[in-house]
Structures are given as C-alpha cells and as structure tokens.
Scaffold this motif. Structure first.
Motif, mmCIF file in Angstrom:
data_model
loop_
_atom_site.group_PDB
_atom_site.id
_atom_site.type_symbol
_atom_site.label_atom_id
_atom_site.label_comp_id
_atom_site.label_asym_id
_atom_site.label_seq_id
_atom_site.Cartn_x
_atom_site.Cartn_y
_atom_site.Cartn_z
ATOM 1 N N TRP A 49 0.836 -1.197 0.000
ATOM 2 C CA TRP A 49 0.000 0.000 0.000
ATOM 3 C C TRP A 49 0.872 1.249 0.000
ATOM 4 O O TRP A 49 0.511 2.273 -0.573
ATOM 5 N N GLN A 50 2.026 1.165 0.650
ATOM 6 C CA GLN A 50 2.934 2.304 0.630
ATOM 7 C C GLN A 50 3.429 2.580 -0.780
ATOM 8 O O GLN A 50 3.870 3.684 -1.084
ATOM 9 N N GLY A 51 3.360 1.556 -1.663
ATOM 10 C CA GLY A 51 3.762 1.769 -3.043
ATOM 11 C C GLY A 51 2.907 2.822 -3.719
ATOM 12 O O GLY A 51 3.397 3.613 -4.537
ATOM 13 N N ILE A 52 1.615 2.858 -3.396
ATOM 14 C CA ILE A 52 0.745 3.900 -3.942
ATOM 15 C C ILE A 52 1.112 5.252 -3.354
ATOM 16 O O ILE A 52 1.147 6.270 -4.052
ATOM 17 N N ALA A 53 1.403 5.256 -2.055
ATOM 18 C CA ALA A 53 1.757 6.514 -1.397
ATOM 19 C C ALA A 53 3.076 7.077 -1.909
ATOM 20 O O ALA A 53 3.395 8.241 -1.658
ATOM 21 N N ALA A 54 3.859 6.263 -2.638
ATOM 22 C CA ALA A 54 5.144 6.731 -3.162
ATOM 23 C C ALA A 54 4.969 7.678 -4.344
ATOM 24 O O ALA A 54 5.928 8.335 -4.749
ATOM 25 N N TYR A 55 3.766 7.747 -4.919
ATOM 26 C CA TYR A 55 3.498 8.669 -6.023
ATOM 27 C C TYR A 55 2.869 9.941 -5.447
ATOM 28 O O TYR A 55 1.699 9.926 -5.050
ATOM 29 N N PRO A 56 3.601 11.048 -5.382
ATOM 30 C CA PRO A 56 3.079 12.271 -4.741
ATOM 31 C C PRO A 56 1.779 12.772 -5.367
ATOM 32 O O PRO A 56 0.839 13.126 -4.646
ATOM 33 N N GLN A 57 1.723 12.807 -6.702
ATOM 34 C CA GLN A 57 0.513 13.330 -7.334
ATOM 35 C C GLN A 57 -0.679 12.417 -7.073
ATOM 36 O O GLN A 57 -1.786 12.892 -6.785
ATOM 37 N N LEU A 58 -0.471 11.112 -7.156
ATOM 38 C CA LEU A 58 -1.551 10.166 -6.887
ATOM 39 C C LEU A 58 -2.044 10.312 -5.453
ATOM 40 O O LEU A 58 -3.254 10.262 -5.190
ATOM 41 N N THR A 59 -1.118 10.502 -4.519
ATOM 42 C CA THR A 59 -1.504 10.706 -3.118
ATOM 43 C C THR A 59 -2.372 11.950 -2.968
ATOM 44 O O THR A 59 -3.380 11.940 -2.250
ATOM 45 N N GLU A 60 -2.003 13.019 -3.663
ATOM 46 C CA GLU A 60 -2.798 14.252 -3.603
ATOM 47 C C GLU A 60 -4.198 14.024 -4.173
ATOM 48 O O GLU A 60 -5.194 14.502 -3.612
ATOM 49 N N TYR A 61 -4.277 13.305 -5.278
ATOM 50 C CA TYR A 61 -5.583 13.043 -5.890
ATOM 51 C C TYR A 61 -6.458 12.174 -4.978
ATOM 52 O O TYR A 61 -7.674 12.381 -4.876
ATOM 53 N N ILE A 62 -5.841 11.195 -4.319
ATOM 54 C CA ILE A 62 -6.602 10.339 -3.402
ATOM 55 C C ILE A 62 -7.152 11.164 -2.241
ATOM 56 O O ILE A 62 -8.326 11.031 -1.858
ATOM 57 N N GLN A 63 -6.318 12.021 -1.681
ATOM 58 C CA GLN A 63 -6.777 12.871 -0.584
ATOM 59 C C GLN A 63 -7.890 13.811 -1.043
ATOM 60 O O GLN A 63 -8.845 14.075 -0.299
ATOM 61 N N GLU A 64 -7.783 14.298 -2.270
ATOM 62 C CA GLU A 64 -8.837 15.160 -2.819
ATOM 63 C C GLU A 64 -10.140 14.379 -2.981
ATOM 64 O O GLU A 64 -11.227 14.879 -2.664
ATOM 65 N N ALA A 65 -10.036 13.147 -3.459
ATOM 66 C CA ALA A 65 -11.233 12.321 -3.643
ATOM 67 C C ALA A 65 -11.880 11.980 -2.307
ATOM 68 O O ALA A 65 -13.115 11.963 -2.190
ATOM 69 N N LEU A 66 -11.070 11.712 -1.288
ATOM 70 C CA LEU A 66 -11.628 11.400 0.028
ATOM 71 C C LEU A 66 -12.397 12.587 0.601
ATOM 72 O O LEU A 66 -13.301 12.414 1.421
ATOM 73 N N ALA A 67 -12.044 13.780 0.161
ATOM 74 C CA ALA A 67 -12.723 14.978 0.666
ATOM 75 C C ALA A 67 -13.913 15.386 -0.189
ATOM 76 O O ALA A 67 -14.902 15.919 0.338
ATOM 77 N N TYR A 68 -13.863 15.105 -1.509
ATOM 78 C CA TYR A 68 -14.868 15.682 -2.401
ATOM 79 C C TYR A 68 -15.609 14.667 -3.270
ATOM 80 O O TYR A 68 -16.525 15.066 -3.990
ATOM 81 N N ASN A 69 -15.234 13.394 -3.239
ATOM 82 C CA ASN A 69 -15.963 12.413 -4.040
ATOM 83 C C ASN A 69 -17.417 12.354 -3.574
ATOM 84 O O ASN A 69 -17.683 12.097 -2.393
ATOM 85 N N PRO A 70 -18.393 12.600 -4.464
ATOM 86 C CA PRO A 70 -19.800 12.686 -4.027
ATOM 87 C C PRO A 70 -20.312 11.411 -3.363
ATOM 88 O O PRO A 70 -21.001 11.477 -2.335
ATOM 89 N N GLN A 71 -20.007 10.260 -3.938
ATOM 90 C CA GLN A 71 -20.516 9.012 -3.372
ATOM 91 C C GLN A 71 -19.938 8.755 -1.989
ATOM 92 O O GLN A 71 -20.655 8.350 -1.066
ATOM 93 N N LEU A 72 -18.646 9.015 -1.825
ATOM 94 C CA LEU A 72 -18.012 8.795 -0.527
ATOM 95 C C LEU A 72 -18.550 9.779 0.507
ATOM 96 O O LEU A 72 -18.760 9.419 1.672
ATOM 97 N N THR A 73 -18.778 11.017 0.094
ATOM 98 C CA THR A 73 -19.346 12.011 1.007
ATOM 99 C C THR A 73 -20.737 11.599 1.462
ATOM 100 O O THR A 73 -21.104 11.761 2.635
ATOM 101 N N SER A 74 -21.514 11.041 0.542
ATOM 102 C CA SER A 74 -22.851 10.561 0.899
ATOM 103 C C SER A 74 -22.778 9.422 1.908
ATOM 104 O O SER A 74 -23.571 9.364 2.858
ATOM 105 N N GLU A 75 -21.822 8.515 1.717
ATOM 106 C CA GLU A 75 -21.655 7.402 2.658
ATOM 107 C C GLU A 75 -21.287 7.908 4.046
ATOM 108 O O GLU A 75 -21.649 7.302 5.058
ATOM 109 N N ARG A 76 -20.578 9.013 4.097
ATOM 110 C CA ARG A 76 -20.181 9.585 5.387
ATOM 111 C C ARG A 76 -21.408 9.957 6.215
ATOM 112 O O ARG A 76 -21.441 9.756 7.432
ATOM 113 N N TYR A 77 -22.433 10.489 5.555
ATOM 114 C CA TYR A 77 -23.641 10.884 6.275
ATOM 115 C C TYR A 77 -24.434 9.681 6.766
ATOM 116 O O TYR A 77 -25.245 9.806 7.692
#
Length: 466
Positions: A49-77
C-alpha cells in the motif's frame, strides 16, 4: 400494581425457559486452507500500500477524492444517520416525561373567571425481558456496520482513483508512441517520395506509405478520444468538473513491488465487507430475540401530576397538587398469528444474513486467488512481451535498411513497423493490466491503508459507544 411487581420478580428469578429467546443463528463453517493455492511472494501488506503513497501526485488526488468524491461524502452521512438511530432506539429504555402548561379565561353572564394548569406526565415501559435492549444492541451494530461500510468505500475510492490515474498514464504514453510512429512514418514517406521522384521507387510504395500514415493518424484520434474520456472519469471521481484537462505525472512501474499475501485465515480480520456482514448477522439475531419477546405482555408505569388554580401565582402551591400512579400490563389476546409470523419473517432474514457471510467470505477468497493467479501469468506475459518488443524493433530497423538497399519490398517494411508498434503498445497494455490487477489484489486482501490515504473514523466509533 403490587401483583405486577410480584410478576416481574417471579419472571426474573425463575429463569423460566418460556422467556428464553431462540438460539442464535450462525453461519456455516468455511473450510479455510492453510495457504493460498496460488504460488506467490510473501511480504508485509502495508509495504505494498505504501507503493501507492510513493506517487506524490496520486496521493494528492486520493486525498482530494476522500474529501470531495460525491458518493463517498454521501456514505459519510450514513454514519451520522446510524448514530442518531442508536440514540433514538436507546431512548426507548428510559422514562418519557412530558410537561403541559395551560392558561384560560371564561365568561359566564357577568362573571369572568381565570384558570391555569400545570401537568407532568411520565411513562416508562419496564424492559423486564430485555426486548428494548435487544433493539438498542441491534442499532449499535448497525452503526458499526455503517462505519465499516464507509471504510470499505474509502478503499474502493482509493482503488478507483489509482486505477484511473494509471489508465491515464497508459493513454499518455501510448500517445507518445503514436506521435513517435507518426514522425517515423512521415520521414519514411519523404524518403520514398524522393526515391519515386528519382525513378528509384514504385508508385505502390508511395501509396502504401501514405495509407500507413493515414492509419496512424486515425489511431491517434482514437487514442485522444480514450484519453479525454479517462481524464473526465478521473475528474468526476475527484469531484471536479469534467473538463478533460487533468494530467498524470508518473510511470508504470508500480507492479514491480512484491506481492502481499498473508494467510487465508487473516482475510476475515482484514476485509471490511466480511466484518460488516458478520455484524449484520449479529444484529439480525438481536432482532429475532426482540420479535420473540414481543409476543409476551408489555409492562409499563405511568405517573401523572398536576395542579390547577384560578390564579397563576397559586399553581405551585402544594394544596392544589393532584397526582396518580398506574401500572399497566398489555398483551395481544388474538392477532391471527401476526406476531408469530413477524418472528418467522425475522428468522428468515437472519438465515439470509448467515448465508451472506458465507457468500461474501467465499467471494473474497475467490478475488484473492484470481488476482494472485493473474499476477503470475501477467508477469510471465510481460517478460515475453519485452523480448518480443526487442526483436521486433531490430527487425523493423533491418527491414527498412534492406528496403533502402533494394533487398526487400516495402510491404515487408510495413509489416515489421506495424509489428514493432503493436509490440510496444502491447507491452504498455500488459504493464497497465498488471497494475490494475495489483490494485484489485490489494483491495481483495484488505488490511490497513496508510493513514495519509484515509479519513480516520475513531471519533465515529466513540460516538457509537457513548
């Protein structure tokens, strides 16, 4: 009232089997092998899993998706909804107190009278069989399921963003290959046309070269369309407007990291979806117990107190206070089997939940075995494709040199060029497929994802356990 109290004490002290709910329904035992059936490498799951974290841009995109992905945000509620239901269900175990305050004025002939009243009503269902507690426990397990489902959706989102990001890299690199091929074809066409003008080459060679160039230009348009679609998909997953302007900065070396494995028995503790269906089974068992206990009499206490006075200032004086206390027992004398049918219905739902545990667990094992098997075959395919690319590149160079020297025809050159290009494209495709399969394997194996790639849910769990 005294008789009701004696009845409650008798029930609690006797432990009479008539009030014992049916035995809990459990899932069938699944035979778990000691090792995976597929030959593979062994390493720590967190390392990959750290292999994915080794890509800086991919890590930024994942963090962005965790904050703004509509489906994931809905699941949070859904967690907030489940936590609120826990509190709502638990409230049924406590007394309910209502207060009323009234004031009025009445005229009778020439007399005008004022009146005021204060009343407090209290009702409490005595949970002598624990059926309300069963509902509260089921609601708590439902809330924990919501947290696990959110964690699973987090993993799915991380996998989705990673797959789309690597797909974007594939199309970007394929576009570079096509542009390089176009440049070579244009140079070849210029050489052939020059030879034709000098009377050294045939017109057929010119037409073939032009046709091959046109075919490559069409392939470029097809690649651009796929590239734009992939960009839009990634942007939508990030919660952005699909402008097809996003770019991926990375390579296709992720699959070179050793494969995580662990033991099959560890999969049950790592997979969020397996833990979720196991909690669902426990929750349904509590609902079966509630449905069974609901067939017996319900006991409750009600207390009412109040006061009334023509003067508001006298409402709180003790001499005007009136109160009453009642103990109530209620039971269904005839319901045409409705309560029994409801218990049977809930039992059937619990049986389904038990089957779901087996189904989800076996599916998880299948996903891991399939991905592990694909790891081996894809690695071998990539190795063979690298050899094919190497030999086709040499053949392409030799074919063109022999054509210039007049030792072979241009059709041989075209075939060698197409084969070399196809080999390069196939190698890119296999590398991408290996990465996609690796991500599926990580998702299938479950386990802890680096904290830099997840949203912590410890606070949500503490809210459930309050």
């Amino acid at each position: 009232m005294r008789r009701i109290i004696y009845f409650i004490l008798a029930v609690n002290l006797s432990g009479c089997s008539i009030f014992t709910p049916p035995a809990a329904i459990v899932t069938d035992r699944i035979m778990t092998p000691a090792q995976w059936s597929t030959v593979h490498l062994h390493t720590d799951i967190k390392t990959t899993w750290q292999g994915i974290a080794a890509y800086p841009q991919l890590t930024e995109y994942i963090q962005e998706a965790l904050a703004y992905n509509p489906q994931l945000t809905s699941e949070r509620y859904n967690i907030d909804i489940a936590v609120a239901l826990v509190k709502q269900t638990a409230a049924g175990q406590y007394p309910q107190i209502d207060a009323y305050l009234g004031s009025g004025r009445q005229r009778n002939n020439q007399n005008i009278t004022n009146s005021g009243s204060v009343n407090i009503d209290t009702g409490w269902e005595i949970d002598y069989l624990g059926k309300l507690n069963d509902l509260a426990k089921a609601a708590t397990l439902d809330a924990k399921q919501a947290i696990l489902n959110y964690k699973q959706q987090q993993s799915n989102t991380i996998a989705l963003i990673s797959q789309q990001w690597f797909d974007l890299i594939f199309y970007q690199q394929q576009l570079k290959l096509i542009n390089k091929r176009l440049q070579n074809l244009q140079q070849n066409l210029a050489i052939i046309e020059n030879g034709y003008d000098q009377g050294l080459k045939q017109s057929l060679d010119v037409y073939l070269a032009r046709a091959d160039l046109a075919r490559a230009q069409a392939a470029k348009q097809e690649n651009l369309e796929a590239l734009k679609n992939t960009q839009r998909q990634l942007e939508l997953s990030l919660g952005r407007y699909p402008a097809a302007s996003i770019h991926a900065n990375g390579d296709l070396t992720f699959a070179a990291i050793p494969v995580p494995s662990g033991l099959p028995s560890e999969l049950i503790q790592r997979r969020f979806d397996i833990q979720q269906v196991m909690l669902a089974l426990n929750a349904e068992n509590f609902r079966v117990a509630h449905a069974y206990k609901n067939r017996f009499p319900s006991l409750s206490l009600s207390l009412s107190g109040g006061t009334s006075s023509p003067e508001l200032s006298n409402l709180l004086q003790s001499n005007s206070l009136v109160w009453s206390l009642f103990a109530n027992a209620s039971a269904s004398l005839f319901d045409a089997g409705a309560l029994t049918a409801k218990q049977a219905q809930q039992t059937a739902k619990t049986q389904q939940a038990a089957i779901s545990v087996t189904r989800v667990t076996l599916q998880a094992f299948s996903e891991v075995e399939t991905a592990l098997a694909a790891e081996v075959t894809l690695a071998n395919r990539e190795l063979q494709q690298q050899n094919a690319e190497y030999y086709f590149n040499i053949a392409e160079q030799l074919a063109f040199e022999q054509y210039i020297a007049g030792l072979t025809d241009y059709i041989t050159v075209l075939e060698s060029q197409r084969s070399a290009f196809d080999a390069q494209t196939s190698l890119l495709a296999i590398k991408t497929t290996r990465i996609q399969n690796r991500i599926k394997l990580l998702l299938a194996l479950g386990g802890d994802i680096p904290t830099s790639l997840t949203v912590n849910t410890d606070k949500d769990l503490s809210r459930v356990n309050e």
